[in-house]
Design an enzyme around this catalytic site. Structure first.
Site, PDB file in Angstrom:
ATOM      1  N   TYR A 229       0.856  -1.193   0.000  1.00  0.00           N
ATOM      2  CA  TYR A 229       0.000   0.000   0.000  1.00  0.00           C
ATOM      3  C   TYR A 229       0.887   1.237   0.000  1.00  0.00           C
ATOM      4  CZ  TYR A 229      -3.013   3.703   1.724  1.00  0.00           C
ATOM      5  OH  TYR A 229      -3.697   4.896   1.864  1.00  0.00           O
TER       6      TYR A 229
ATOM      7  N   GLU B  14      -3.428   7.586  -3.937  1.00  0.00           N
ATOM      8  CA  GLU B  14      -3.499   6.340  -3.173  1.00  0.00           C
ATOM      9  C   GLU B  14      -3.336   5.194  -4.153  1.00  0.00           C
ATOM     10  OE1 GLU B  14      -7.197   5.011  -1.240  1.00  0.00           O
ATOM     11  OE2 GLU B  14      -6.006   4.778   0.585  1.00  0.00           O
TER      12      GLU B  14
END
Ligand code: GDP
Ligand code: MN
Length: 397
Positions: free
Chosen positions: A118, A206
């Protein structure tokens, strides 16, 4: 402004960030053509079909599917385009899918298992600096990671005077457990990603997941990019990426007439001049036992035309049971605003089907109250803040 995954990837790619490559398609036939073209470019035989909507969690909702041949590309694209995709991040009705990204399958087998990480870039408002937030736990809900295993989330703050320094990128690669080719690739990926963030004037990146392929390439499989609206004037090409179908229709309309409107879930509509007073008014509504249905700042010139437009916008929301108008007459005189409200009310006629409470304070507030009270219209007037709150409570009963 939010943009689609494929548009975010275009921006990343233009700054040298490696991405899972893909081509957008609007129907099943285009999807097949896209898959053929992609096979020529990349050599991939398998493709992933990804719904393009402004919401995450598409995989969970059935909006991301693997196709092992052209027939499956056609079937899956046909299924996903036109569907109402419901994900953990959409409303219960879901979002209509108008297009898919036909992408190369990057989870191919090889010497190692593909690994998901991530990574996001955003402003840390507490320190006023950008930071890179990252985790070994990619591909899953980052909120869940933050709740259950917060020690697996790392952050790297960036000094605006120096920008991201190579040692910081190396620290990130190290914390993500990289070595050898993976390490070098990750450093390159992180440096390019941060450059892209700064140069594109984004407010959020993101990338979940960032993938290490079985042959140690690091690339962005997904992209959520939010661009800073205030910087769009210097990125005309990005401004064109706006997809109004993904935005709240009333909010789009409000923007067109120059009103600052954000829809909320409550039952009391509000019309206020000034953002600070708007926030205070929303608190007031809550205290009175209601919930604000919107944020609406009509700005400095609360004339009849603007007031009417504002009423129209608020009334589009079926959840609204009452409207509170709270105007402070500083630059604008209260009696002018009151006249505007009366005129707007008369013009709208039957369209106004909920009680209206008007609180005017400031220059000529008394004349304004007189004007409203003698208008013969069903408007509750107030001068004090508390008085207005009590009236809201009263009409909600
Ligand atoms: P999201 O669900 O909206 O976050 O969409 P993503 O782009 O992150 O895709 C969801 C999931 O689909 C990923 O976490 C992967 O597990 C899977 N996925 C994405 N691309 C591929 C691919 O090329 N091959 C395979 N096998 N799975 C993929
Ligand atoms: Mn994702």
């Amino acid at each position: 402004m939010n943009i689609h995954e494929y548009q975010g990837k275009e921006i990343l790619n233009s700054f040298g960030v490696r991405i899972q490559r893909g081509i957008v398609a609007h129907n099943a036939k285009e999807a097949v053509d896209a898959a053929k073209e992609l096979t020529e470019q990349t050599g991939t035989g398998w493709h992933v079909i990804k719904a393009q909507v402004h919401a995450g969690g598409r995989g969970k909702g059935g909006g991301v599917k693997l196709a092992k041949n052209l027939k499956e590309v056609e079937e899956i694209a046909g299924e996903i385009i036109g569907m109402n995709l419901v994900t953990p991040q959409t409303s219960a009705e879901g979002k209509k899918v108008h297009q898919v990204l036909v992408a190369e399958d990057v989870y191919y087998p090889g010497d190692n298992e593909p690994e998901e990480y991530y990574m996001s870039v955003l402003l840390n408002r507490a320190t006023g600096r950008n930071m890179i937030m990252y985790s070994t736990e990619g591909g899953v809900d980052i909120e869940t990671v933050a709740e259950k295993t917060p020690h697996l989330i790392f952050t790297e703050e960036i000094d605006p005077a120096t920008g991201l320094l190579p040692f910081q990128a190396r620290r990130i690669a190290f914390n993500l457990g990289q070595s050898g080719t993976g390490f070098k690739e990750m450093v390159k990926f992180v440096m390019a990603l941060y450059t892209a963030f700064e140069k594109s004037d984004s407010s959020l990146f993101e990338i979940n997941p960032v993938l290490k392929t079985s042959d140690d390439k690091i690339l962005a499989v997904d992209s959520k990019v939010s661009l800073d609206d205030s910087a769009l004037f210097r990125h005309k090409d990005y401004a064109e990426m706006r997809d109004v179908r993904e935005e709240n229709a009333t909010e789009v309309e409000a923007k067109e007439v120059g009103l600052n409107y954000v829809e909320l879930d409550g039952n009391v509509g509000c019309m206020v001049n000034g953002a600070g007073l708007a926030m205070a008014t929303m608190d007031l509504i809550k205290q009175a036992g209601g919930e604000p249905a919107n944020f609406l700042d009509v700005g400095g010139t609360a004339d009849a035309k603007r007031v009417e437009e504002a009423f129209r916008l608020i009334l589009k929301d079926d959840k609204v049971e009452a409207i509170l108008v709270n105007i402070f007459g500083g630059i604008v005189r209260c009696d002018r605003v009151a006249q505007g409200i009366v005129d707007a009310y008369k013009n709208l006629g039957d369209a106004i089907n909920v009680p209206i409470i008007v609180r005017l304070q400031g220059t000529n507030a008394d004349i304004a109250k007189e004007l409203i009270d003698s208008s013969g219209l069903k408007i509750h007037s107030a001068v004090q803040f508390q008085e207005a709150a009590d009236k809201v409570q009263e009409v909600l009963k």
